[in-house]
Design a protein around this motif. Structure first.
Motif, PDB file in Angstrom:
ATOM      1  N   UNK A   1       5.676   4.275   4.264  1.00  0.00           N
ATOM      2  CA  UNK A   1       4.559   4.730   3.242  1.00  0.00           C
ATOM      3  C   UNK A   1       3.543   3.740   3.129  1.00  0.00           C
ATOM      4  N   UNK A   2       3.492   2.846   4.388  1.00  0.00           N
ATOM      5  CA  UNK A   2       2.356   2.024   4.592  1.00  0.00           C
ATOM      6  C   UNK A   2       2.583   0.664   3.707  1.00  0.00           C
ATOM      7  N   UNK A   3       2.014  -0.238   4.018  1.00  0.00           N
ATOM      8  CA  UNK A   3       1.909  -1.506   3.169  1.00  0.00           C
ATOM      9  C   UNK A   3       1.350  -1.583   1.627  1.00  0.00           C
ATOM     10  N   UNK A   4       1.905  -1.950   0.776  1.00  0.00           N
ATOM     11  CA  UNK A   4       1.115  -2.205  -0.383  1.00  0.00           C
ATOM     12  C   UNK A   4       0.048  -2.827  -0.253  1.00  0.00           C
ATOM     13  N   UNK A   5      -0.991  -2.214  -0.888  1.00  0.00           N
ATOM     14  CA  UNK A   5      -2.579  -3.103  -0.611  1.00  0.00           C
ATOM     15  C   UNK A   5      -3.155  -3.019  -1.932  1.00  0.00           C
ATOM     16  N   UNK A   6      -3.925  -3.858  -2.233  1.00  0.00           N
ATOM     17  CA  UNK A   6      -4.712  -4.417  -3.493  1.00  0.00           C
ATOM     18  C   UNK A   6      -5.853  -3.248  -3.529  1.00  0.00           C
ATOM     19  N   UNK A   7      -6.057  -2.609  -2.274  1.00  0.00           N
ATOM     20  CA  UNK A   7      -7.382  -1.701  -2.396  1.00  0.00           C
ATOM     21  C   UNK A   7      -6.906  -0.411  -3.035  1.00  0.00           C
ATOM     22  N   UNK A   8      -5.724  -0.220  -3.515  1.00  0.00           N
ATOM     23  CA  UNK A   8      -5.098   1.114  -4.091  1.00  0.00           C
ATOM     24  C   UNK A   8      -4.684   0.925  -5.438  1.00  0.00           C
ATOM     25  N   UNK A   9      -5.086  -0.433  -5.911  1.00  0.00           N
ATOM     26  CA  UNK A   9      -5.081  -0.710  -7.302  1.00  0.00           C
ATOM     27  C   UNK A   9      -6.467  -0.727  -8.043  1.00  0.00           C
ATOM     28  N   UNK A  10      -6.713  -0.111  -9.099  1.00  0.00           N
ATOM     29  CA  UNK A  10      -7.882   0.552  -9.571  1.00  0.00           C
ATOM     30  C   UNK A  10      -7.927  -0.224 -11.093  1.00  0.00           C
TER      31      UNK A  10
ATOM     32  N   UNK B   1      -1.291  10.347  -6.995  1.00  0.00           N
ATOM     33  CA  UNK B   1      -0.567   9.936  -8.118  1.00  0.00           C
ATOM     34  C   UNK B   1      -0.491   8.376  -8.435  1.00  0.00           C
ATOM     35  N   UNK B   2      -0.626   7.940  -9.645  1.00  0.00           N
ATOM     36  CA  UNK B   2      -0.712   6.390  -9.884  1.00  0.00           C
ATOM     37  C   UNK B   2       0.203   6.132 -10.906  1.00  0.00           C
TER      38      UNK B   2
ATOM     39  N   UNK C   1      -2.281   2.899  -7.437  1.00  0.00           N
ATOM     40  CA  UNK C   1      -1.886   4.092  -6.680  1.00  0.00           C
ATOM     41  C   UNK C   1      -1.175   3.919  -5.282  1.00  0.00           C
ATOM     42  N   UNK C   2      -0.615   2.744  -5.182  1.00  0.00           N
ATOM     43  CA  UNK C   2       0.248   2.604  -3.863  1.00  0.00           C
ATOM     44  C   UNK C   2       1.549   3.725  -4.212  1.00  0.00           C
ATOM     45  N   UNK C   3       2.118   4.194  -3.105  1.00  0.00           N
ATOM     46  CA  UNK C   3       3.280   4.805  -3.307  1.00  0.00           C
ATOM     47  C   UNK C   3       4.144   4.013  -3.598  1.00  0.00           C
ATOM     48  N   UNK C   4       5.361   4.313  -4.516  1.00  0.00           N
ATOM     49  CA  UNK C   4       6.293   3.566  -4.908  1.00  0.00           C
ATOM     50  C   UNK C   4       7.088   2.830  -4.056  1.00  0.00           C
ATOM     51  N   UNK C   5       7.085   3.330  -2.883  1.00  0.00           N
ATOM     52  CA  UNK C   5       7.887   2.800  -1.574  1.00  0.00           C
ATOM     53  C   UNK C   5       7.220   2.021  -0.607  1.00  0.00           C
ATOM     54  N   UNK C   6       5.692   1.752  -0.835  1.00  0.00           N
ATOM     55  CA  UNK C   6       4.863   1.255  -0.142  1.00  0.00           C
ATOM     56  C   UNK C   6       5.283  -0.357   0.131  1.00  0.00           C
ATOM     57  N   UNK C   7       5.233  -0.769   1.243  1.00  0.00           N
ATOM     58  CA  UNK C   7       5.636  -1.929   1.656  1.00  0.00           C
ATOM     59  C   UNK C   7       7.358  -2.371   1.930  1.00  0.00           C
ATOM     60  N   UNK C   8       7.901  -1.022   1.902  1.00  0.00           N
ATOM     61  CA  UNK C   8       9.473  -1.188   1.958  1.00  0.00           C
ATOM     62  C   UNK C   8       9.904  -0.780   3.227  1.00  0.00           C
ATOM     63  N   UNK C   9      10.896  -1.436   3.969  1.00  0.00           N
ATOM     64  CA  UNK C   9      11.667  -1.099   4.852  1.00  0.00           C
ATOM     65  C   UNK C   9      12.807  -0.099   4.391  1.00  0.00           C
TER      66      UNK C   9
END
Length: 156
Positions: free
Chosen positions: A84-93, A122-123, A137-145
């Motif tokens: 689900x990709x990395x957790x990024x600040x760009x997806x926080x509003x 979704x957010x 708005x990051x997926x809840x599993x963003x940044x997870x292995x």
């Protein structure tokens, strides 16, 4: 039959985080044991059917399935970039609270409120201040292995 792109595949699976906690499964008994039924009481837990290569699942799972055979089992570890990709600040509003609550139809914003953009993204509200609301708005599993136990039930 060896799985290749375009095949329709049914799998049994268990998805775990690095700490071993189960975040998803096709096994109803395991879902109940892990407390997943509480969050999804109407969900049908059964083998998952997908068409390989059709973006039905994360890329790392598709890659793991290609080359497997009917009845085969394996465990795969999938890094964030293939999940689900990395957790990024760009997806926080951040929104003005009054404007945001108007978008909610007059409901008061609270931490944990789930929202969806007009485009279907979704957010989750992560902070509510006097004048602002923060939505992740990051997926809840963003940044997870992720680790998946997979069993191929059928290949067509």
């Amino acid at each position: 039959m060896t799985i290749s792109e375009g095949d329709t595949v049914r799998i049994e699976y268990v998805g775990r985080l690095e700490d071993g906690s189960v975040f998803d499964t096709s096994d109803k008994v395991l879902a109940e044991t892990e407390g997943l039924l509480d969050d999804n009481p109407d969900r049908s837990f059964a083998p998952f059917t997908l068409e390989v290569g059709e973006d039905d699942v994360i890329p790392g799972l598709t890659e793991a399935l290609i080359g497997m055979e009917d009845g085969e089992q394996k465990t795969v570890t999938i890094p964030p970039e293939k999940a689900y990709g990395e957790h990024t600040d760009e997806r926080i509003a951040e929104y003005e609270r009054d404007t945001f609550e108007e978008m909610l139809g007059g409901r008061e914003a609270t931490v944990g409120t789930e929202v969806e953009t007009e485009q279907g993204l979704p957010g989750e509200v992560t902070a509510v201040e006097d004048d602002t609301v923060t939505v992740d708005f990051n997926h809840e599993l963003a940044g997870e292995t992720l680790e998946f136990d997979i069993e191929v039930v059928s290949v067509k």
